[in-house]
Design a protein around this motif. Sequence first.
Motif, PDB file in Angstrom:
ATOM      1  N   ASN A  87       1.463  -2.366 -13.357  1.00 50.71           N
ATOM      2  CA  ASN A  87       1.356  -1.249 -12.432  1.00 50.71           C
ATOM      3  C   ASN A  87       2.229  -0.148 -12.897  1.00 50.71           C
ATOM      4  OD1 ASN A  87       0.212  -3.337 -11.270  1.00 50.71           O
ATOM      5  ND2 ASN A  87       1.785  -3.656  -9.743  1.00 50.71           N
ATOM      6  N   ASN A  91      -0.677   5.672  -9.090  1.00 51.87           N
ATOM      7  CA  ASN A  91      -1.967   6.251  -8.749  1.00 51.87           C
ATOM      8  C   ASN A  91      -3.102   5.803  -9.640  1.00 51.87           C
ATOM      9  OD1 ASN A  91      -0.968   7.421 -10.950  1.00 51.87           O
ATOM     10  ND2 ASN A  91      -1.280   9.529 -10.303  1.00 51.87           N
ATOM     11  N   SER A  94      -5.595   0.882  -9.696  1.00 48.03           N
ATOM     12  CA  SER A  94      -6.849   0.145  -9.777  1.00 48.03           C
ATOM     13  C   SER A  94      -7.325   0.023 -11.202  1.00 48.03           C
ATOM     14  CB  SER A  94      -7.911   0.818  -8.929  1.00 48.03           C
ATOM     15  OG  SER A  94      -7.938   2.181  -9.279  1.00 48.03           O
ATOM     16  N   TYR A 214      -0.427   1.645  -1.134  1.00 51.32           N
ATOM     17  CA  TYR A 214      -0.118   1.052  -2.428  1.00 51.32           C
ATOM     18  C   TYR A 214      -0.167  -0.457  -2.363  1.00 51.32           C
ATOM     19  CZ  TYR A 214       2.864  -0.411  -6.276  1.00 51.32           C
ATOM     20  OH  TYR A 214       3.394  -1.038  -7.349  1.00 51.32           O
ATOM     21  N   GLN A 216      -1.734  -2.214  -0.289  1.00 50.67           N
ATOM     22  CA  GLN A 216      -3.113  -2.643  -0.102  1.00 50.67           C
ATOM     23  C   GLN A 216      -3.865  -2.702  -1.430  1.00 50.67           C
ATOM     24  OE1 GLN A 216      -4.257  -3.719   2.798  1.00 50.67           O
ATOM     25  NE2 GLN A 216      -6.058  -4.344   1.643  1.00 50.67           N
ATOM     26  N   GLN A 217      -3.614  -1.678  -2.205  1.00 52.41           N
ATOM     27  CA  GLN A 217      -4.226  -1.655  -3.528  1.00 52.41           C
ATOM     28  C   GLN A 217      -3.798  -2.857  -4.346  1.00 52.41           C
ATOM     29  OE1 GLN A 217      -3.258   2.195  -5.220  1.00 52.41           O
ATOM     30  NE2 GLN A 217      -5.360   2.336  -5.935  1.00 52.41           N
ATOM     31  N   ASN A 220      -5.552  -5.934  -3.195  1.00 51.49           N
ATOM     32  CA  ASN A 220      -6.939  -5.987  -3.657  1.00 51.49           C
ATOM     33  C   ASN A 220      -7.015  -6.354  -5.129  1.00 51.49           C
ATOM     34  OD1 ASN A 220      -7.767  -5.250  -1.162  1.00 51.49           O
ATOM     35  ND2 ASN A 220      -8.058  -3.080  -1.653  1.00 51.49           N
ATOM     36  N   SER A 221      -6.136  -5.736  -5.858  1.00 55.68           N
ATOM     37  CA  SER A 221      -6.160  -6.007  -7.286  1.00 55.68           C
ATOM     38  C   SER A 221      -5.797  -7.447  -7.578  1.00 55.68           C
ATOM     39  CB  SER A 221      -5.189  -5.075  -8.008  1.00 55.68           C
ATOM     40  OG  SER A 221      -5.538  -3.750  -7.728  1.00 55.68           O
TER      41      SER A 221
END
Lengths: 478, 127
Positions: A87, A91, A94, A214, A216-217, A220-221
């Motif tokens: 990461n 931004n 994803s 963030y 949440q991303q 998901n990832s």
Amino acid sequence: MWVPIIHFNGIASPSHHHHLARGTQFPMACVHCGIDENSRNQTRFADLGELEQQPFHNHVDLSPSSMFSLKSNNITVASNITVASNNLHYNTLSSSIGCATDIVATTGAAAGGCLDTGQFMFQKGTTIGSSLGSGHIENWGESGIGDNSQQTDTSTDVDTDDKNQVNGVRRGAPIVTGSMEQSKIKTGDQKAGSESRSCKKESTEEESNVVSAYVQQLENSRLRLAQLEQELQRARQQGIFIATGVSGDIGHSVAGNGVLAFDLDYVHWVDEHQRLINDLRSAVNSSMGDNELRHLVDGVMAHYEEVFQLKSIGTKADVFHMLSGMWKTPVERCFMWLGGFRSSELLKVIGNHLEPLTDQQLMGICNLQQSSQQAEDALSQGMEALQQSLVDTLSASSLGPTSSGNVADYMGQMALAMGKLATLENFIHQADLLRQQTLQQMHRILTARQAARALLVINDYTSRLRALSSLWLARPRE
Amino acid sequence: MQYQTESWSCSYMPSSRGAIGGDPLEHIERLASENAVVIFSMSSCCMCHAVKRLFCGMGVNPTVYELDEDPKGKDMEKALMRLLGTSPAVPVVFIGGKLVGSMDRVMASHINGTLVPLLKEAGALWL
């Protein structure tokens, strides 16, 4: 298209293995609390080997000189490699995490070099960066990204205006999360944790929105990564060899686990061989005594035995893979003979570097060269006979428009051809035996010092072939 | 140097039908002792072809018995398999009446320098 295989090396030096037990030593990303950039404690590092020598600043400096860098293309993923999700960009999360097999750094700061996924294999939940204080990296090993608290904290510092900050030169050092296998990013438990959070500070409303987005991303990832790993596992069981480029294609060779295992083992072997050779080289240059030199030479020779073992297993797994030489670099592959190097060629390469030789040695080397050449010729002719025989078999009954289409004939042909193909394994096996025996005989004839020199010369030659491959692949094209 | 070059054309003598012996292994051993270099082979076997080429390349004229063209071939093949413990049974090489072995043994002895002296001793190779 040659797909390089992941190297398990550290960035600049031979492979190290880092154990979770040394968890406290992992450096952590300091996603930095903007307060007081210079008062952060000194960065701590895992002894990621070479990283110790990197000058490191509080804010993670993700310039190429820093601890890791990413190879932006063609990383072959093996199933048991735990993929680090990087990461580096808040931004561009994803995209960087999105593909388990795509470890492209999207940050400008981390350019060039190779992602050492080998490092991440056992650093579960590693976060790279400057630490926020000493001793706050307990519980690394267990919790994967159990330093979710840290995540949270660090993420509180994300400045929503500043989308382009990625390199930690600014206040926020990006977080690099380790294996998602054990990632437990708990969106809920955003606690400060045991770390002394001197960088913890008040977060604004806006920032906490960004934080949850963030997180949440990330979540998901993480799920996506887990899914991809599962798919990978399933595909592997079905015997599909997964080769990935940036685009994440799936290669079409149906090779199975044996091939994958061989390729990986071979890479390991090459690294270990290089390490042994380096030791030998420094020994030769340091005018070490003959006995110790012999010990080192014997070590290299014993290590050679291992590669023949590997090849034997690999040949039984997939003879065509061995013959294809896809596990070698392109130039090496070009000069390959029956699945490996040509003994006679190797002897020619070392020929001039062995002086002074006694008469007996000279005779021995000449005989060896001649006998290896004769054996190679014999095997080559045998292979030609095999090919001719296959051609004859497959063209035996009628082909073409007037073919009678007799199924029994066809099946008979195929059965015969299958039998002939089976002898391919024997030929590769004999070729490997020839190579092995040539090396052994050379070892017998030469003194320790001569043998050392010979091994170094062989290694230089092979390295140059490999370098040539790299240069060729990287050559500028219109 | 001391090796023959490949300018020799390789012609090997066809199998001789000896007396009908009972035991295939005995038969094999008898055949093996009749000539300096004896190879038991099969016409369809490519590794056998390789072994033949190896000897021819050294200037040796081996005596070759193609088991698939021999009425007692099947029995001999089985006997050889028992002798060597490997399959396939062929090629098998005898030098000077003594068993050398299959392709891997022949090659190993060539590389480590013991094959040529053996051949000379058996009279198959001259300086």
